[in-house]
Design an enzyme around this catalytic site. Structure first.
Site, PDB file in Angstrom:
ATOM      1  N   LYS A 115       5.789   3.140  17.236  1.00  0.00           N
ATOM      2  CA  LYS A 115       5.697   2.102  16.210  1.00  0.00           C
ATOM      3  C   LYS A 115       6.919   2.178  15.320  1.00  0.00           C
ATOM      4  O   LYS A 115       7.278   3.254  14.837  1.00  0.00           O
ATOM      5  CB  LYS A 115       4.429   2.283  15.376  1.00  0.00           C
ATOM      6  CG  LYS A 115       4.222   1.189  14.342  1.00  0.00           C
ATOM      7  CD  LYS A 115       2.800   1.175  13.833  1.00  0.00           C
ATOM      8  CE  LYS A 115       2.575   0.082  12.817  1.00  0.00           C
ATOM      9  NZ  LYS A 115       1.163  -0.006  12.405  1.00  0.00           N
ATOM     10  N   PHE A 142      -1.378   8.083   3.781  1.00  0.00           N
ATOM     11  CA  PHE A 142      -2.063   8.626   4.949  1.00  0.00           C
ATOM     12  C   PHE A 142      -3.211   9.554   4.615  1.00  0.00           C
ATOM     13  O   PHE A 142      -3.243  10.714   4.989  1.00  0.00           O
ATOM     14  CB  PHE A 142      -1.061   9.289   5.915  1.00  0.00           C
ATOM     15  CG  PHE A 142      -0.006   8.311   6.293  1.00  0.00           C
ATOM     16  CD1 PHE A 142      -0.317   7.235   7.097  1.00  0.00           C
ATOM     17  CD2 PHE A 142       1.265   8.405   5.763  1.00  0.00           C
ATOM     18  CE1 PHE A 142       0.630   6.278   7.392  1.00  0.00           C
ATOM     19  CE2 PHE A 142       2.221   7.452   6.057  1.00  0.00           C
ATOM     20  CZ  PHE A 142       1.899   6.386   6.877  1.00  0.00           C
ATOM     21  N   ASN A 194      14.656   8.736   5.533  1.00  0.00           N
ATOM     22  CA  ASN A 194      15.141   8.018   4.350  1.00  0.00           C
ATOM     23  C   ASN A 194      16.354   8.654   3.720  1.00  0.00           C
ATOM     24  O   ASN A 194      16.381   8.899   2.530  1.00  0.00           O
ATOM     25  CB  ASN A 194      14.044   7.951   3.286  1.00  0.00           C
ATOM     26  CG  ASN A 194      12.845   7.228   3.823  1.00  0.00           C
ATOM     27  OD1 ASN A 194      12.984   6.219   4.509  1.00  0.00           O
ATOM     28  ND2 ASN A 194      11.663   7.734   3.547  1.00  0.00           N
ATOM     29  N   THR A 195      17.335   8.962   4.498  1.00  0.00           N
ATOM     30  CA  THR A 195      18.547   9.544   3.935  1.00  0.00           C
ATOM     31  C   THR A 195      19.682   8.561   4.134  1.00  0.00           C
ATOM     32  O   THR A 195      20.333   8.570   5.161  1.00  0.00           O
ATOM     33  CB  THR A 195      18.905  10.872   4.640  1.00  0.00           C
ATOM     34  OG1 THR A 195      17.701  11.516   5.025  1.00  0.00           O
ATOM     35  CG2 THR A 195      19.719  11.752   3.753  1.00  0.00           C
ATOM     36  N   ASN A 224       0.830  -1.202   0.000  1.00  0.00           N
ATOM     37  CA  ASN A 224       0.000   0.000   0.000  1.00  0.00           C
ATOM     38  C   ASN A 224       0.860   1.246   0.000  1.00  0.00           C
ATOM     39  O   ASN A 224       1.929   1.292   0.584  1.00  0.00           O
ATOM     40  CB  ASN A 224      -0.987  -0.019   1.174  1.00  0.00           C
ATOM     41  CG  ASN A 224      -0.454   0.660   2.418  1.00  0.00           C
ATOM     42  OD1 ASN A 224      -0.503   1.880   2.549  1.00  0.00           O
ATOM     43  ND2 ASN A 224       0.092  -0.130   3.331  1.00  0.00           N
ATOM     44  N   ASN A 243       5.701  -1.961  11.577  1.00  0.00           N
ATOM     45  CA  ASN A 243       5.030  -1.370  10.423  1.00  0.00           C
ATOM     46  C   ASN A 243       5.329  -2.223   9.167  1.00  0.00           C
ATOM     47  O   ASN A 243       5.981  -3.252   9.257  1.00  0.00           O
ATOM     48  CB  ASN A 243       5.593   0.057  10.290  1.00  0.00           C
ATOM     49  CG  ASN A 243       4.927   0.885   9.217  1.00  0.00           C
ATOM     50  OD1 ASN A 243       3.894   0.502   8.691  1.00  0.00           O
ATOM     51  ND2 ASN A 243       5.528   2.029   8.888  1.00  0.00           N
ATOM     52  N   SER A 270      12.326   5.461  10.064  1.00  0.00           N
ATOM     53  CA  SER A 270      13.629   6.120   9.996  1.00  0.00           C
ATOM     54  C   SER A 270      13.652   7.123   8.855  1.00  0.00           C
ATOM     55  O   SER A 270      12.988   6.943   7.847  1.00  0.00           O
ATOM     56  CB  SER A 270      14.713   5.086   9.788  1.00  0.00           C
ATOM     57  OG  SER A 270      14.390   4.312   8.660  1.00  0.00           O
TER      58      SER A 270
HETATM   59  C1  LIG Z   1      -3.655  -1.005   3.549  1.00  0.00           C
HETATM   60  C2  LIG Z   1      -2.841  -0.754   4.788  1.00  0.00           C
HETATM   61  C3  LIG Z   1      -2.873   0.507   5.398  1.00  0.00           C
HETATM   62  C4  LIG Z   1      -2.115   0.741   6.548  1.00  0.00           C
HETATM   63  N1  LIG Z   1      -2.179   1.971   7.141  1.00  0.00           N
HETATM   64  C5  LIG Z   1      -1.477   2.200   8.275  1.00  0.00           C
HETATM   65  C6  LIG Z   1      -1.566   3.451   8.950  1.00  0.00           C
HETATM   66  O1  LIG Z   1      -2.308   4.344   8.562  1.00  0.00           O
HETATM   67  N2  LIG Z   1      -0.812   3.632  10.060  1.00  0.00           N
HETATM   68  C7  LIG Z   1      -0.001   2.646  10.552  1.00  0.00           C
HETATM   69  O2  LIG Z   1       0.637   2.854  11.584  1.00  0.00           O
HETATM   70  N3  LIG Z   1       0.069   1.438   9.962  1.00  0.00           N
HETATM   71  C8  LIG Z   1      -0.633   1.199   8.849  1.00  0.00           C
HETATM   72  N4  LIG Z   1      -0.545  -0.035   8.240  1.00  0.00           N
HETATM   73  C9  LIG Z   1       0.373  -1.068   8.802  1.00  0.00           C
HETATM   74  C10 LIG Z   1      -0.341  -2.059   9.705  1.00  0.00           C
HETATM   75  O3  LIG Z   1      -0.854  -1.402  10.849  1.00  0.00           O
HETATM   76  C11 LIG Z   1       0.612  -3.188  10.159  1.00  0.00           C
HETATM   77  O4  LIG Z   1       1.647  -2.627  10.947  1.00  0.00           O
HETATM   78  C12 LIG Z   1       1.247  -3.931   9.002  1.00  0.00           C
HETATM   79  O5  LIG Z   1       0.334  -4.069   7.933  1.00  0.00           O
HETATM   80  C13 LIG Z   1       1.714  -5.347   9.399  1.00  0.00           C
HETATM   81  O6  LIG Z   1       0.649  -6.192   9.768  1.00  0.00           O
HETATM   82  P1  LIG Z   1      -0.049  -7.258   8.754  1.00  0.00           P
HETATM   83  O7  LIG Z   1       1.041  -7.987   8.067  1.00  0.00           O
HETATM   84  O8  LIG Z   1      -0.884  -8.121   9.636  1.00  0.00           O
HETATM   85  O9  LIG Z   1      -0.869  -6.455   7.825  1.00  0.00           O
HETATM   86  C14 LIG Z   1      -1.301  -0.295   7.094  1.00  0.00           C
HETATM   87  C15 LIG Z   1      -1.304  -1.556   6.482  1.00  0.00           C
HETATM   88  C16 LIG Z   1      -2.048  -1.800   5.354  1.00  0.00           C
HETATM   89  C17 LIG Z   1      -2.027  -3.173   4.719  1.00  0.00           C
HETATM   90  C1  LIG Z   2       5.241   2.758   7.724  1.00  0.00           C
HETATM   91  O1  LIG Z   2       6.018   2.319   6.633  1.00  0.00           O
HETATM   92  C2  LIG Z   2       5.761   2.984   5.409  1.00  0.00           C
HETATM   93  C3  LIG Z   2       6.656   2.342   4.357  1.00  0.00           C
HETATM   94  O2  LIG Z   2       6.771   0.969   4.542  1.00  0.00           O
HETATM   95  C4  LIG Z   2       6.021   4.479   5.579  1.00  0.00           C
HETATM   96  O3  LIG Z   2       5.681   5.162   4.409  1.00  0.00           O
HETATM   97  C5  LIG Z   2       5.177   5.030   6.739  1.00  0.00           C
HETATM   98  O4  LIG Z   2       5.451   6.376   6.960  1.00  0.00           O
HETATM   99  C6  LIG Z   2       5.447   4.253   8.005  1.00  0.00           C
HETATM  100  N1  LIG Z   2       4.680   4.721   9.141  1.00  0.00           N
HETATM  101  C7  LIG Z   2       3.393   4.515   9.381  1.00  0.00           C
HETATM  102  C8  LIG Z   2       2.795   5.145  10.568  1.00  0.00           C
HETATM  103  O5  LIG Z   2       2.696   3.827   8.692  1.00  0.00           O
HETATM  104  C1  LIG Z   3       6.014   8.338   9.817  1.00  0.00           C
HETATM  105  O1  LIG Z   3       7.314   8.871   9.900  1.00  0.00           O
HETATM  106  C2  LIG Z   3       7.948   9.095   8.652  1.00  0.00           C
HETATM  107  C3  LIG Z   3       9.359   9.565   8.915  1.00  0.00           C
HETATM  108  O2  LIG Z   3       9.373  10.619   9.838  1.00  0.00           O
HETATM  109  C4  LIG Z   3       7.134  10.084   7.844  1.00  0.00           C
HETATM  110  O3  LIG Z   3       7.709  10.246   6.570  1.00  0.00           O
HETATM  111  C5  LIG Z   3       5.711   9.568   7.690  1.00  0.00           C
HETATM  112  O4  LIG Z   3       4.916  10.500   7.023  1.00  0.00           O
HETATM  113  C6  LIG Z   3       5.122   9.274   9.044  1.00  0.00           C
HETATM  114  N1  LIG Z   3       3.792   8.705   8.908  1.00  0.00           N
HETATM  115  C7  LIG Z   3       2.747   9.237   9.521  1.00  0.00           C
HETATM  116  C8  LIG Z   3       1.439   8.568   9.329  1.00  0.00           C
HETATM  117  O5  LIG Z   3       2.809  10.212  10.225  1.00  0.00           O
END
Ligand SMILES: Cc1cc2nc3c(=O)[nH]c(=O)nc-3n(C[C@H](O)[C@H](O)[C@H](O)COP(=O)(O)O)c2cc1C
Ligand SMILES: *[C@@H]1O[C@H](CO)[C@@H](O)[C@H](O)[C@H]1NC(C)=O
Ligand SMILES: *[C@@H]1O[C@H](CO)[C@@H](O)[C@H](O)[C@H]1NC(C)=O
Ligand SMILES: *[C@@H]1O[C@H](CO)[C@@H](O)[C@H](O)[C@H]1NC(C)=O
Ligand SMILES: CC(=O)N[C@H]1CO[C@H](CO)[C@@H](O)[C@@H]1O
Length: 400
Positions: A252, A151, A216-217, A147, A286, A214
């Site tokens: 997370k 956000f 991404n640099t 995905n 994540n 982290s």
């Molecule tokens: C479609 C999709 C959207 C997600 N959106 C978020 C999100 O908004 N914020 C977040 O912290 N994790 C998000 N995640 C990550 C999940 O919370 C979870 O950490 C990750 O998918 C690993 O679990 P799984 O393998 O059971 O899906 C998303 C995952 C999926 C598949």
């Molecule tokens: C989770 O990981 C994705 C890339 O795998 C990243 O874009 C995202 O900012 C991370 N954090 C959250 C809250 O999903």
């Molecule tokens: C999570 O953190 C990364 C790195 O700081 C950022 O790029 C990303 O937008 C963040 N995700 C959310 C949902 O705030």
């Protein structure tokens, strides 16, 4: 997105056509949650009819209107799965991961699937629409999803209203809130502070999660993380204290961290600060930007990978973080959990609770009750009487 009535009727008519007109039969079995019916029929039709995002939207709408089958009331009371963490009680360790109910619309409906906790979000301060579609890809041959939603969020205010609307009468389960940052924000810490201000004292939220993916640099990562993270955490913890928020705050983390980054995070998380300010737990992990061996053509899409291919990577991260934090803070394990054995492995690796998302989209609404039942049996077969006895017992062995 307002596709609910069309989608619902498209879905039901798709089912009805396939069954030769037995709409009543379909409706009854959908609602009762007949497991075979879902697994051999509903999920395949759903996947054939809808792309990943539309199917997701449909599931949220079904949950919102309480149309999902009720597995919760049929679930047994598993004594060996109960736990209490922070000041919260969990009937069993299986919860819904962030990203499914991003806008807090469907907690009561989703809790009918049997989750013992549900994490809403990520929610950003201002509404934002996320990336262009398509942005969700099913990797069928890998039981995985990629995905790049970017956000999409209704924003703090709308999510507050949604939660008030849906939870005022009855809050059926433990609810966490995953706080996000707006794409346009300059300093992410301000957005997390705003999140704590907006929801810190909400009676609907039991714990908070913030994301520390982290930067991404490449190359700069190792040096930057610690210098960057320490003031970041201090500021968030001070805000929490100032607002007198006593609910747990978790971080997370990504499965793509280097060894050095894991060590730095562990050190900062267990560090003692004045006035007892501390991080209360970790969500591990994540999605991954890595691409382990994948069989599906969608593997080349950009985005975060979840599901089966993430499973061992995340379990290993749980072991590492449990070891590095000396088991001193609770871990919520997530990544590729799809059966009781997967959950059992993550608990033994050091998780106190488990979350899942991707497997639900492949295995359907009976998944949670199946996992919980399997997990309870695995624990007693191995001679244990509670999950507390198994948390982390594989962590030291593996790291030595
Ligand atoms: C479609 C999709 C959207 C997600 N959106 C978020 C999100 O908004 N914020 C977040 O912290 N994790 C998000 N995640 C990550 C999940 O919370 C979870 O950490 C990750 O998918 C690993 O679990 P799984 O393998 O059971 O899906 C998303 C995952 C999926 C598949
Ligand atoms: C989770 O990981 C994705 C890339 O795998 C990243 O874009 C995202 O900012 C991370 N954090 C959250 C809250 O999903
Ligand atoms: C999570 O953190 C990364 C790195 O700081 C950022 O790029 C990303 O937008 C963040 N995700 C959310 C949902 O705030
Ligand atoms: C994942 O770990 C399990 C053991 O815990 C092992 O049997 C399996 O082969 C591993 N899978 C991959 C893809 O490495
Ligand atoms: C259940 C519910 O009220 N959902 C609402 C949440 O907020 C968004 C954005 O305002 C609305 O579109 C939903 O209808």
């Amino acid at each position: 997105m307002t596709c609910k009535p069309q989608l619902m009727s498209k879905f039901l008519s798709g089912l009805t056509i396939a069954l030769g007109g037995g709409a009543g039969f379909v409706a009854i079995n959908l609602y009762k949650g007949n497991e075979k019916f879902y697994n051999s029929f509903v999920m395949p039709v759903l996947h054939a009819t809808f792309d990943g995002e539309s199917a997701h939207r449909l599931a949220i709408n079904m949950a919102k209107y309480s149309l999902l089958p009720d597995f919760y009331s049929k679930m047994k009371d598993y004594k060996n799965l109960k736990s209490s963490l922070w000041t919260l009680e969990f009937n069993h360790p299986i919860g819904l991961a962030a990203g499914f109910d991003k806008d807090g619309e469907a907690v009561p409906g989703l809790s009918k699937l049997g989750f013992s906790f549900i994490e809403v979000g990520s929610v950003t301060p201002n509404p934002q629409s996320g990336n262009e579609k398509p942005r969700v890809f099913r990797l069928k041959n890998d039981e995985a999803i990629i995905n790049r939603y970017g956000f999409n969020s209704a924003g703090h205010e709308a999510v507050r209203e949604n939660l008030t609307k849906s939870l005022s009468n009855l809050k059926p389960t433990v609810v966490g809130l995953n706080l996000g940052k707006n794409k346009a924000s300059v300093d992410s810490v301000d957005d997390y502070v705003a999140g704590l201000e907006a929801f810190g004292n909400s009676k609907f939220i039991d714990y908070f999660v913030i994301n520390i993916s982290s930067p991404n640099t490449p190359g700069l990562r190792n040096i930057q993380l610690k210098n960057h993270l320490e003031p970041f955490l201090d500021k968030i913890l001070q805000t929490k204290a100032k607002l007198k928020i006593t609910k747990p705050l978790l971080l997370k983390i990504s499965p793509d961290l280097s060894e050095k980054e894991k060590e730095d995070i562990a050190e900062l998380v267990i560090k003692s600060r004045p006035n007892g300010l501390k991080i209360d737990g970790l969500v591990v992990t994540n999605t991954t930007v890595s691409r382990p061996d994948l069989k599906s053509p969608e593997a080349s899409e950009t985005g975060g990978l979840s599901g089966q291919p993430l499973k061992n990577l995340s379990t290993q991260m749980i072991r590492d973080m449990h070891f590095l934090t000396k088991g001193s803070i609770p871990i919520i394990g997530a990544g590729g959990v799809s059966d009781g054995k997967d959950a059992y492995e993550k608990l033994r690796a050091g998780a106190s609770l488990i979350q899942l998302y991707t497997a639900l989209t492949y295995r359907g609404p009976s998944l949670v009750s199946t996992i919980v039942d399997e997990l309870s049996h695995l624990i007693s077969e191995d001679g244990f009487s509670s999950i507390e006895e198994i948390i982390g017992i594989d962590a030291e062995k593996a790291t030595k």
